[in-house]
Write an enzyme that holds these catalytic residues in place. Sequence first.
Site, short mmCIF file in Angstrom:
data_model
loop_
_atom_site.label_atom_id
_atom_site.label_comp_id
_atom_site.label_asym_id
_atom_site.label_seq_id
_atom_site.Cartn_x
_atom_site.Cartn_y
_atom_site.Cartn_z
N GLY A 29 53.36 10.99 4.41
CA GLY A 29 53.35 10.73 5.85
C GLY A 29 53.74 9.29 6.11
O GLY A 29 54.65 8.76 5.46
N CYS A 30 53.04 8.65 7.01
CA CYS A 30 53.33 7.26 7.37
C CYS A 30 53.30 6.37 6.14
O CYS A 30 52.28 6.27 5.46
CB CYS A 30 52.30 6.78 8.38
SG CYS A 30 52.38 5.02 8.71
N PHE A 31 54.41 5.71 5.86
CA PHE A 31 54.45 4.89 4.65
C PHE A 31 53.56 3.66 4.73
O PHE A 31 53.15 3.12 3.72
CB PHE A 31 55.87 4.53 4.21
CG PHE A 31 56.83 4.01 5.23
CD1 PHE A 31 56.45 3.22 6.30
CD2 PHE A 31 58.18 4.30 5.09
CE1 PHE A 31 57.37 2.74 7.23
CE2 PHE A 31 59.12 3.82 6.00
CZ PHE A 31 58.69 3.04 7.08
N TRP A 32 53.20 3.22 5.95
CA TRP A 32 52.27 2.09 6.06
C TRP A 32 50.93 2.46 5.42
O TRP A 32 50.32 1.65 4.72
CB TRP A 32 52.00 1.75 7.52
CG TRP A 32 53.16 1.34 8.35
CD1 TRP A 32 54.37 0.84 7.95
CD2 TRP A 32 53.21 1.40 9.77
NE1 TRP A 32 55.15 0.58 9.03
CE2 TRP A 32 54.48 0.91 10.17
CE3 TRP A 32 52.31 1.80 10.76
CZ2 TRP A 32 54.86 0.81 11.51
CZ3 TRP A 32 52.69 1.70 12.08
CH2 TRP A 32 53.95 1.21 12.45
N TYR A 174 46.59 2.51 15.21
CA TYR A 174 47.45 3.66 14.88
C TYR A 174 46.72 4.62 13.93
O TYR A 174 46.66 5.83 14.15
CB TYR A 174 48.77 3.19 14.25
CG TYR A 174 49.41 4.26 13.40
CD1 TYR A 174 50.12 5.30 13.98
CD2 TYR A 174 49.23 4.26 12.02
CE1 TYR A 174 50.65 6.32 13.21
CE2 TYR A 174 49.77 5.27 11.24
CZ TYR A 174 50.47 6.29 11.83
OH TYR A 174 50.98 7.29 11.08
#
Length: 192
Positions: A29-32, A174
Site C-alpha cells: 500500500g502506501c510506501f510511506w 494520514y
Amino acid sequence: MRIISYLLIFFSFPFFAHSNIQSVYFAGGCFWCVEEAFEKTEGVINVYSGYSGGDKKNPTYMEVVTGDTGHIEATKIDYNSDIIDSKQLLKTLFLNIDPFDSGGQFCDRGYSYRSAIFSNDKELIDQAKELIKKIEKNHNQNVELMILPFKNFYIAEEYHQDYYKKNPIRYNYYKYSCGREKKIDQIRINLK
C-alpha cells in the site's frame, strides 16, 4: 611487495565489509507506511520509496496512481543479512499489511496500492509461499498479496523519501485517517 599486499587488502576491505548487504522489494500500500515499518526494523540499513513492476521508465507518482504505468507503489529495502534474514523481513511485511485485501491497502485503493513481493529469488519466493499457507490456514481466508517477478525499481520523487520523518503531523494524520493501524490490530496476523 609487502606494501602492495597491504594496499590490496586495505582497498578490498570495503567490498568484503558490505558483501552481506542485500535488497528486497516489497509493496504494502502506501510506501510511506511501509518505509516507516522497515526503517524501524533492526538490521535494515536503508528503505527507499518507489515504483516497481510496470513498463514505463522513470514514472512519476501521478502517473503511477492514475494506473497508466502498471507500476505499484513499492519499497527497496537494503538489509544486513548477518543481522536479519529475508524470512524475518517477510514476516515484518505481513504484520504491516492487510494480506486479504485484493483492492489495495486500507484507504488507498486500486492496483497501484496492492501488496506484492517482487523477486526472482526462489528461496525468498518459497519462504513467502510458506508464510502465505500458514496465514491462510490460521485465518481461513485467501491471501491476496501478489508474488511478481522483479524487473525494475524506480525511486520515487524526493519529497516521498522519509516522508514520515519530514512531515510527521501530516503523515500521522494520514495514517490515522486511513485506519491502517486499527485494521492491522483487528486482523492480528498469526504467523505460527
